[in-house]
Design a protein around this motif. Structure first.
Motif, short mmCIF file in Angstrom:
data_model
loop_
_atom_site.label_atom_id
_atom_site.label_comp_id
_atom_site.label_asym_id
_atom_site.label_seq_id
_atom_site.Cartn_x
_atom_site.Cartn_y
_atom_site.Cartn_z
N GLY A 136 -44.55 -11.83 49.74
CA GLY A 136 -43.78 -12.53 50.77
C GLY A 136 -44.35 -12.27 52.15
O GLY A 136 -44.53 -13.18 52.96
N PRO A 186 -35.37 -8.47 40.33
CA PRO A 186 -35.01 -9.39 41.39
C PRO A 186 -36.10 -9.64 42.43
O PRO A 186 -35.97 -10.53 43.25
N GLY A 187 -37.15 -8.86 42.41
CA GLY A 187 -38.10 -8.91 43.52
C GLY A 187 -39.07 -10.07 43.43
O GLY A 187 -39.14 -10.79 42.43
N GLY A 188 -39.84 -10.26 44.51
CA GLY A 188 -40.83 -11.33 44.54
C GLY A 188 -41.89 -11.13 43.48
O GLY A 188 -42.25 -12.06 42.74
N LYS A 206 -40.37 -11.96 39.94
CA LYS A 206 -40.13 -13.37 39.64
C LYS A 206 -41.43 -14.17 39.61
O LYS A 206 -41.58 -15.10 38.82
N TYR A 262 -27.25 -14.73 37.19
CA TYR A 262 -26.19 -15.02 38.14
C TYR A 262 -25.00 -14.10 38.00
O TYR A 262 -23.90 -14.43 38.44
N THR A 303 -32.84 -17.06 43.30
CA THR A 303 -33.00 -17.32 41.87
C THR A 303 -33.56 -18.71 41.56
O THR A 303 -34.32 -18.88 40.63
N GLU A 304 -33.17 -19.71 42.36
CA GLU A 304 -33.64 -21.06 42.06
C GLU A 304 -35.04 -21.26 42.59
O GLU A 304 -35.28 -22.06 43.50
N ASP A 305 -36.00 -20.55 41.98
CA ASP A 305 -37.32 -20.51 42.61
C ASP A 305 -38.09 -21.81 42.53
O ASP A 305 -39.03 -22.00 43.28
N PRO A 325 -37.94 -15.13 45.67
CA PRO A 325 -37.93 -14.05 46.66
C PRO A 325 -39.19 -14.01 47.51
O PRO A 325 -39.18 -13.46 48.60
N ASP A 326 -40.28 -14.61 47.03
CA ASP A 326 -41.50 -14.61 47.84
C ASP A 326 -41.46 -15.65 48.93
O ASP A 326 -42.36 -15.71 49.77
N PHE A 375 -42.61 -20.27 57.67
CA PHE A 375 -42.40 -19.58 56.40
C PHE A 375 -41.03 -18.94 56.40
O PHE A 375 -40.60 -18.41 57.42
N THR A 411 -38.12 -16.49 53.88
CA THR A 411 -37.82 -15.75 52.65
C THR A 411 -36.30 -15.56 52.55
O THR A 411 -35.60 -15.65 53.55
#
Lengths: 378, 292, 325
Positions: free
Chosen positions: A102, A167-169, A172, B262, C139-141, C147-148, C240, C242
């Motif tokens: 990120g 949960p992290g970048g 995922k 969730y 979550t809805e990537d 998260p990135d 950008f 996050t």
């Protein structure tokens, strides 16, 4: 006459007391505190230690190296502000840093615009795909980690797996990559669970996975304490099939936390972790053993692959500077891009205009944890 | 299927007990001062980290745990004396910001005094899982549940049978009247902070063998404990416990039956719905008539 | 319900005028002392945070409601404009406007049930809302990049791309002054007085015919819209975003800025935003001691200036002026 002599003497004295050559400024922004602290902390220690060492040996191009490092604490906005500071206020010659994806992605527009070479220490493949002129990275990409794991699974006849992701970048992003390349290895993903930040118990998710018919192995994409808890829970509810972890847990800390539960866990990692057990004929042995011994004796704590990425980044930068002969940013960038056959802790680097990762999958070894230590998986 | 349900319930109760202890800490301080102590989570962290560092230094586990809880209590007392007391009379919101500052300060100190690594405590009585109705249970879970029950019993005795405890309750009902009865509100505040800190630290020590400890675990646990306290009705002891257990169970069942990605959303949606229908929380402490 | 802060101060028309002029002056003159783009960046971030804080202050300081989830609105603003622009190809002025309108509508929809709650229940409800937003974004990537984070195209109005620190500085500066002007006029209006009556006592206010529900909702929606607006601007400026922008910690940061600077004072909100945005940048030279120092500064300031920076300094200034007369 006297006046002219005095003037000459003054000029001479001035020339002799001229300030020493300007140091080469290396900027860094690392997640030394915050959720990714176990990435940034060894990275900073590594950079500090080796810059000291290089300076003691005379520096690079006859000039000392100066490290200007900021703690971005895993926050993309802070990373941006610090990179601006490095570029505009501290006038650095190149940047090594960005512990997390990120933070790295947030500063990419800045370094591209300022046209300054940037070597990232973060994992996701999106950093170098598409290839950006000024952005390089030293760790293996998360896609390569997935591929390495799937190669191992395929070799053992595993075709159906479950995922459990943090949960992290990093977590995922690796999950997305693994889902993307699974078919290429004939792997089907039957269950896809996840856990949150600060979660203390994953038995619910693992219970679901255990109850899913046909699962032959589980892959945990994560780092930090999550995977350690997953590993303990895994053994607690007696799941019989193998557990694979990601390279995010490639540090002794994971084994210490998970204890006996970590026995049998497999993960892809740099040869750094098994440096002593490598055969002498292994081309990586010299570099990884050297780094391991120096880091551990200086800091009295176990080496980690994350520190290794920082080592690789710094050494590649130094190599590029040396070959470029100047600190001109464009020349240094070209020099980085033409680095070939450079042995780092993660493997052999071969950068090119189309490849700013430089590593291939061979530097990634498949390790298995046995009796609380790393071994090469059979 | 039902073995899975038992597993979900056990996991929910374990984590719920921790939330309950943290929520109790919130409730006690709130009762004495109407302040929401945002540093509550840091007491949990201090308990776990201090115990881990004492054990790593060679002390036996029970002694390390005792010293950790005692140390956290001292930190709580210091927080009250140095930060909350000088600001007596300030608006409640200001006091809350002071506790926010305190939580940042404590986290910073923790990363300096200890380190940023993750630490574990040895399990109190081993790691061999026990079987219960097709599910497995860590012995540590029994410690967590047992210690929580014991703590609740002790607190009940403290609040209902000792003078100090009754004084604290009096202050929570009506500060002015309590003062008129000769109760020193300052002393009550001090004791409340010390007690809450000890409870938080106890939770930290109990959970560390299961889910480890590090300098920043306080944030999430504090948040969940806060949610549990409000769910149960802020200021109510039994409410805090009910809220904590409920939150733990909702999370676990949500992860198991709805969606693990969730589960936190699921939990908060339920909390929101509960608050809309039961605005004073599960325990429903009716406020005295609102004064104009 | 006891009001969470001291009663809102009366507003003499001259004091807000003066503070507005002072702010406009500061914005206009600051470039003279900013040496490089990095300092401009900090100034722009201060301005963007200040816009959110002025709005949040209307809710907390004047209408007396609490929100521990405002970063959720900020995040929705940022991601809304990003997703519309990147995934659906909308032109950026349209994506920004549509996002702010949509968030205002959302705030209206969830505000009605939530604002019926009082005190801690309201705090918890806003907190929960913020967390729900943050988790969904992370979550809805496929839409949000996870998260990135995701890249955001720059703001382009009628073909002109808004880029570069100088340009953005002026845009944000003007918008900030406009926001403060709007807030001050609102506070001085009948609606503003109704809000302050609400803050003093909901009971009494409704006894004299002020409908608490309508007014609380108005304050909530306005502050949400401002937060979303600032969020969208931030996304286009930084290029950008996050999910950290929508996090619980960011919500707490915003509330801290408002209280630190002084509630019930738009200037206080700006000062609070300025102080808490620049302080970490200044403290970073202390490396590992940064957190300890930041926490200490927060605590000590609140202990010695419990009303917040601006009201306390304002009173001190008035007292000094009074003495010297």
């Amino acid at each position: 006459m006297l006046f002219r002599n005095l003037l000459a003497a003054a000029a001479l004295a001035f020339a002799c007391s001229a300030p020493a050559q300007e140091p080469i400024r290396i900027g860094a922004f690392l997640s030394v505190t915050g959720p990714a602290a176990f990435l940034g902390d060894p990275e900073q220690k590594t950079l500090e230690m080796y810059i000291e060492k290089l300076n003691a040996g005379g520096g690079v191009l006859g000039r000392k190296l100066q490290l200007i490092a900021y703690d971005s604490a895993g926050d993309a906005e802070k990373a941006r502000a610090f990179v601006k500071r490095l570029i505009e206020q501290d006038n650095v010659d190149l940047i090594v840093g960005g512990s997390t994806t990120g933070e790295t992605m947030a500063v990419v527009p800045l370094v591209e615009q300022a046209q300054i070479p940037f070597i990232s220490l973060a994992g996701a493949v999106v950093i170098v795909e598409p290839v950006r002129k000024w952005v390089f990275k030293t760790p293996h990409s998360d896609r390569q980690a997935c591929e390495r794991i799937f190669v191992d699974m395929k070799g053992r006849g595993t075709t159906k797996i479950a995922l459990i992701t943090g949960p992290g970048g990093f977590d995922k992003s690796m999950r997305a990559q693994c889902i993307g390349v699974a078919k290429n290895y004939g792997i089907e993903i039957l269950a896809d669970e996840s856990y949150g930040a600060g979660d203390t118990d994953m038995t619910a998710q693992l219970s679901k996975i255990k109850g899913t018919n046909g699962v032959q192995a589980v892959l945990n994409c994560g780092f930090g304490q999550g995977p350690a808890i997953v590993t303990k829970n895994y053994r607690q509810i007696s799941i019989g099939f193998p557990l694979y972890q990601s390279h995010g847990v490639a540090s002794k800390g994971y084994i210490q936390l998970a204890g006996g539960a970590a026995d049998g866990v497999r993960l892809p990692a740099a040869a750094l972790l098994v440096a002593e057990t490598l055969p002498d004929s292994d081309p990586q042995k010299k570099v990884v053993l050297g780094y391991k011994r120096e880091y551990e004796s200086r800091y009295k704590s176990d080496v980690s692959t994350f520190g290794g990425h920082a080592y690789d980044g710094l050494m590649i930068a130094v190599e590029a500077l040396t070959r470029a002969g100047v600190t001109d940013k464009a020349v240094v960038r070209d020099a980085i891009e033409s680095v070939r056959a450079f042995m780092g802790t993660a493997g052999v680097f071969n950068y090119s205009p189309t490849d700013h990762v430089g590593l291939d999958v061979s530097g990634f070894r498949m390790l298995e944890i046995r009796k609380g230590d790393w071994t090469l998986a059979k | 299927m039902s073995a899975q349900l038992v597993q979900f319930l056990l996991s929910g109760l374990t984590v719920g007990a921790i939330y309950a202890l943290v929520a109790l800490g919130f409730a006690i301080i709130y009762n004495a001062s109407h302040v929401i102590n945002f540093a509550q989570g840091e007491f949990v962290m201090i308990g776990g980290m201090a115990a881990a560092s004492f054990v790593e230094a060679g002390l036996p586990l029970p002694l390390a745990a005792l010293l950790a809880v005692g140390g956290a209590m001292l930190v709580g007392l210091a927080l009250e004396k140095l930060a909350v007391e000088p600001a007596r009379g300030a608006p409640v919101v200001t006091l809350i910001i002071i506790t926010i500052g305190a939580s940042i300060l404590l986290r910073g100190l923790a990363s300096l005094v200890w380190d940023k690594k993750i630490h574990a405590l040895p399990a109190f009585s081993g790691e061999t899982p026990l079987k219960l109705g097709g599910a497995t249970l860590l012995p540590q879970t029994l410690w967590v549940l047992g210690a929580t029950v014991l703590t609740v019993a002790l607190l009940w005795w403290f609040f209902n049978r000792t003078l100090t405890g009754k004084a604290i309750l009096a202050v929570s009902h009506n500060q002015l009247a309590a003062q008129l009865m000769g109760i020193s509100v300052r002393r009550v505040l001090l004791v409340s902070f010390g007690l809450s800190a000890a409870l938080g630290a106890l939770a930290g020590v109990l959970i560390a063998p299961i889910s480890f400890t590090s300098w920043d675990i306080g944030v999430m646990l504090g948040l969940k404990g806060f949610a549990a306290a409000i769910l149960g009705g802020m200021g109510s002891g039994p409410g805090a416990i009910a809220g904590g257990l409920a939150l733990g169970l909702i999370e676990s069942l949500g992860a198991g039956y709805v969606s693990s990605a969730y589960k936190d959303v699921f939990a908060f949606v339920i909390i929101l719905a509960a608050l809309i229908f039961l605005p004073d929380g599960l325990a429903g402490r009716r406020r005295a008539t609102e004064r104009v | 319900m006891a009001s969470p802060a001291a009663a809102a101060p009366p507003s003499a028309s001259s004091a807000p005028r003066r503070s507005l002029l002072a702010l406009a002056g500061a914005v206009a003159l600051l470039p003279l002392v900013l040496p490089n783009n990095y300092t401009y960046e900090v100034a722009i971030l201060v301005g963007l945070n200040a816009i959110v804080c002025v709005g949040l202050n209307l809710l907390i300081g004047y209408a007396g409601q609490i929100s521990l989830g405002h970063a959720g609105f900020f995040g929705l603003g940022a991601y809304g404009t990003a997703i519309l622009a990147v995934r659906y190809g909308w032109p950026t002025p349209a994506s920004l406007a549509a996002t702010v309108a949509a968030v205002a509508l959302l705030a209206w929809a969830i505000g009605r049930p939530i604002l019926r709650l009082r005190g801690h229940a309201l705090a918890m409800a806003t907190l929960g809302m913020g967390i729900i937003v943050a988790v969904v974004i992370a979550t809805e990537d496929r839409y949000t990049g996870g998260p990135d984070g995701m890249s955001v195209p720059p703001l382009a109005i009628a073909g002109h791309v808004l880029a570069g620190e100088r340009a953005w500085y002026w845009v944000v500066g003007v918008l900030l002054v406009a926001t403060v002007w709007l807030a001050q006029n609102l506070i001085d209006s009948p609606r503003g007085r109704a809000w302050r009556a609400l803050h003093g006592s909901e009971f009494a206010a409704s006894a004299i015919g002020i409908d608490p529900a309508r007014h609380k909702l108005a304050a909530f929606v306005l502050s949400a819209a401002l937060a979303a607006f600032a969020g969208a601007l931030t996304a286009h400026y930084a290029g950008f975003i996050t999910p950290a922008k929508a996090s619980f910690l960011h919500s707490i940061e915003l509330v801290t800025m408002v209280v630190f600077g002084g509630m019930a004072s738009s200037l206080g909100a700006v000062v609070g935003a300025a102080a808490l945005t620049t302080l970490p940048q200044l403290l970073t030279v202390f490396k590992e001691y940064e957190m300890v120092l930041l926490g200490a500064v927060l605590m000590l300031t609140m202990i010695f200036m419990p009303q917040g920076l601006v009201p306390t300094l304002g009173k001190a200034l008035a007292a000094a002026r009074g003495k010297s007369r």
